[in-house]
Design a protein around this motif. Structure first.
Motif, PDB file in Angstrom:
ATOM      1  N   MET A   1       0.852  -1.175   0.000  1.00  0.00           N
ATOM      2  CA  MET A   1       0.000   0.000   0.000  1.00  0.00           C
ATOM      3  C   MET A   1       0.898   1.238   0.000  1.00  0.00           C
ATOM      4  O   MET A   1       1.880   1.291   0.713  1.00  0.00           O
ATOM      5  CB  MET A   1      -0.898  -0.033   1.234  1.00  0.00           C
ATOM      6  CG  MET A   1      -1.944   1.050   1.239  1.00  0.00           C
ATOM      7  SD  MET A   1      -3.095   0.979   2.634  1.00  0.00           S
ATOM      8  CE  MET A   1      -4.076  -0.432   2.211  1.00  0.00           C
ATOM      9  N   ASP A   2       0.535   2.239  -0.793  1.00  0.00           N
ATOM     10  CA  ASP A   2       1.367   3.439  -0.844  1.00  0.00           C
ATOM     11  C   ASP A   2       1.058   4.382   0.321  1.00  0.00           C
ATOM     12  O   ASP A   2       0.086   4.204   1.052  1.00  0.00           O
ATOM     13  CB  ASP A   2       1.224   4.143  -2.190  1.00  0.00           C
ATOM     14  CG  ASP A   2      -0.150   4.755  -2.422  1.00  0.00           C
ATOM     15  OD1 ASP A   2      -0.925   4.901  -1.463  1.00  0.00           O
ATOM     16  OD2 ASP A   2      -0.440   5.112  -3.574  1.00  0.00           O
ATOM     17  N   MET A   3       1.902   5.366   0.492  1.00  0.00           N
ATOM     18  CA  MET A   3       1.781   6.284   1.627  1.00  0.00           C
ATOM     19  C   MET A   3       0.434   6.987   1.664  1.00  0.00           C
ATOM     20  O   MET A   3      -0.193   7.071   2.728  1.00  0.00           O
ATOM     21  CB  MET A   3       2.874   7.347   1.550  1.00  0.00           C
ATOM     22  CG  MET A   3       4.183   6.918   2.087  1.00  0.00           C
ATOM     23  SD  MET A   3       5.349   8.288   2.035  1.00  0.00           S
ATOM     24  CE  MET A   3       6.507   7.617   0.874  1.00  0.00           C
ATOM     25  N   LEU A  91       4.793   6.632   6.552  1.00  0.00           N
ATOM     26  CA  LEU A  91       5.847   7.466   5.958  1.00  0.00           C
ATOM     27  C   LEU A  91       7.230   6.811   6.014  1.00  0.00           C
ATOM     28  O   LEU A  91       8.204   7.394   5.540  1.00  0.00           O
ATOM     29  CB  LEU A  91       5.901   8.816   6.670  1.00  0.00           C
ATOM     30  CG  LEU A  91       4.659   9.689   6.516  1.00  0.00           C
ATOM     31  CD1 LEU A  91       4.752  10.898   7.433  1.00  0.00           C
ATOM     32  CD2 LEU A  91       4.466  10.108   5.078  1.00  0.00           C
ATOM     33  N   ALA A  92       7.320   5.622   6.560  1.00  0.00           N
ATOM     34  CA  ALA A  92       8.613   4.941   6.719  1.00  0.00           C
ATOM     35  C   ALA A  92       9.421   4.798   5.432  1.00  0.00           C
ATOM     36  O   ALA A  92      10.657   4.842   5.493  1.00  0.00           O
ATOM     37  CB  ALA A  92       8.413   3.579   7.367  1.00  0.00           C
ATOM     38  N   PRO A  93       8.808   4.638   4.250  1.00  0.00           N
ATOM     39  CA  PRO A  93       9.643   4.552   3.046  1.00  0.00           C
ATOM     40  C   PRO A  93      10.585   5.738   2.858  1.00  0.00           C
ATOM     41  O   PRO A  93      11.652   5.593   2.257  1.00  0.00           O
ATOM     42  CB  PRO A  93       8.617   4.475   1.914  1.00  0.00           C
ATOM     43  CG  PRO A  93       7.431   3.824   2.537  1.00  0.00           C
ATOM     44  CD  PRO A  93       7.395   4.397   3.945  1.00  0.00           C
ATOM     45  N   ASP A 123       2.149  15.333   0.437  1.00  0.00           N
ATOM     46  CA  ASP A 123       0.685  15.377   0.545  1.00  0.00           C
ATOM     47  C   ASP A 123       0.189  14.504   1.696  1.00  0.00           C
ATOM     48  O   ASP A 123      -0.753  14.874   2.402  1.00  0.00           O
ATOM     49  CB  ASP A 123       0.030  14.941  -0.771  1.00  0.00           C
ATOM     50  CG  ASP A 123       0.190  15.972  -1.882  1.00  0.00           C
ATOM     51  OD1 ASP A 123       0.549  17.140  -1.585  1.00  0.00           O
ATOM     52  OD2 ASP A 123      -0.042  15.608  -3.052  1.00  0.00           O
ATOM     53  N   ALA A 124       0.815  13.360   1.887  1.00  0.00           N
ATOM     54  CA  ALA A 124       0.442  12.477   3.002  1.00  0.00           C
ATOM     55  C   ALA A 124       0.704  13.169   4.339  1.00  0.00           C
ATOM     56  O   ALA A 124      -0.126  13.096   5.259  1.00  0.00           O
ATOM     57  CB  ALA A 124       1.206  11.153   2.916  1.00  0.00           C
TER      58      ALA A 124
END
Length: 137
Positions: A1-3, A91-93, A123-124
């Motif tokens: 799943m993306d941020m 946000l870890a990536p 944006d996240a």
């Protein structure tokens, strides 16, 4: 799943818990939420104009946002802590990103993010900050 999707899921869950009365914020929670929202806003700034900022500066600001979340998380417990931890995990990536070329040595498994990835991460952070500001109001 993306941020962005992960943060959207967190925000939706928080709104649901608030709407159902499951999450009852204390005055301390509200104050911490406002302080954290302000810190996130300082870290990533306004939405427009960031695309022209150098990658190294954008990465620095995103790492600052992670630090704001970590510091807030260290000072609370319960649902607010769970929400902040979820935001940090989403946000870890960013922690695996680099803005500098590798050169001749290893890169510790870091990657160069695309401009789009920077924008999505910013944006996240803004979305997390917006919910925290609402929590604190």
């Amino acid at each position: 799943m993306d941020m962005q999707a992960e943060v959207a899921r967190l925000v939706e869950e928080a709104q649901q818990q608030l709407g159902e009365g499951v999450w009852d914020l204390t005055q301390g929670d509200r104050a911490l939420a406002l302080k954290t929202a302000a810190g996130l806003g300082e870290a990533v700034g306004a939405q427009s104009g960031r695309e022209s900022t150098a990658a190294i500066d954008r990465l620095e600001h995103l790492r600052e946002a992670l630090a704001v979340l970590a510091i807030a998380l260290a000072g609370t417990h319960g649902r607010l802590a769970w929400f902040l931890a979820g935001g940090s995990a989403a946000l870890a990536p960013v922690l695996h990103w680099r803005a500098l070329p590798v050169g001749d040595g290893p890169s510790f498994n870091t990657v160069l993010p695309t401009p789009q990835q920077f924008t999505e991460a910013e944006d996240a952070v803004r979305r997390l900050g917006a919910l925290l500001a609402r929590l604190g109001a």
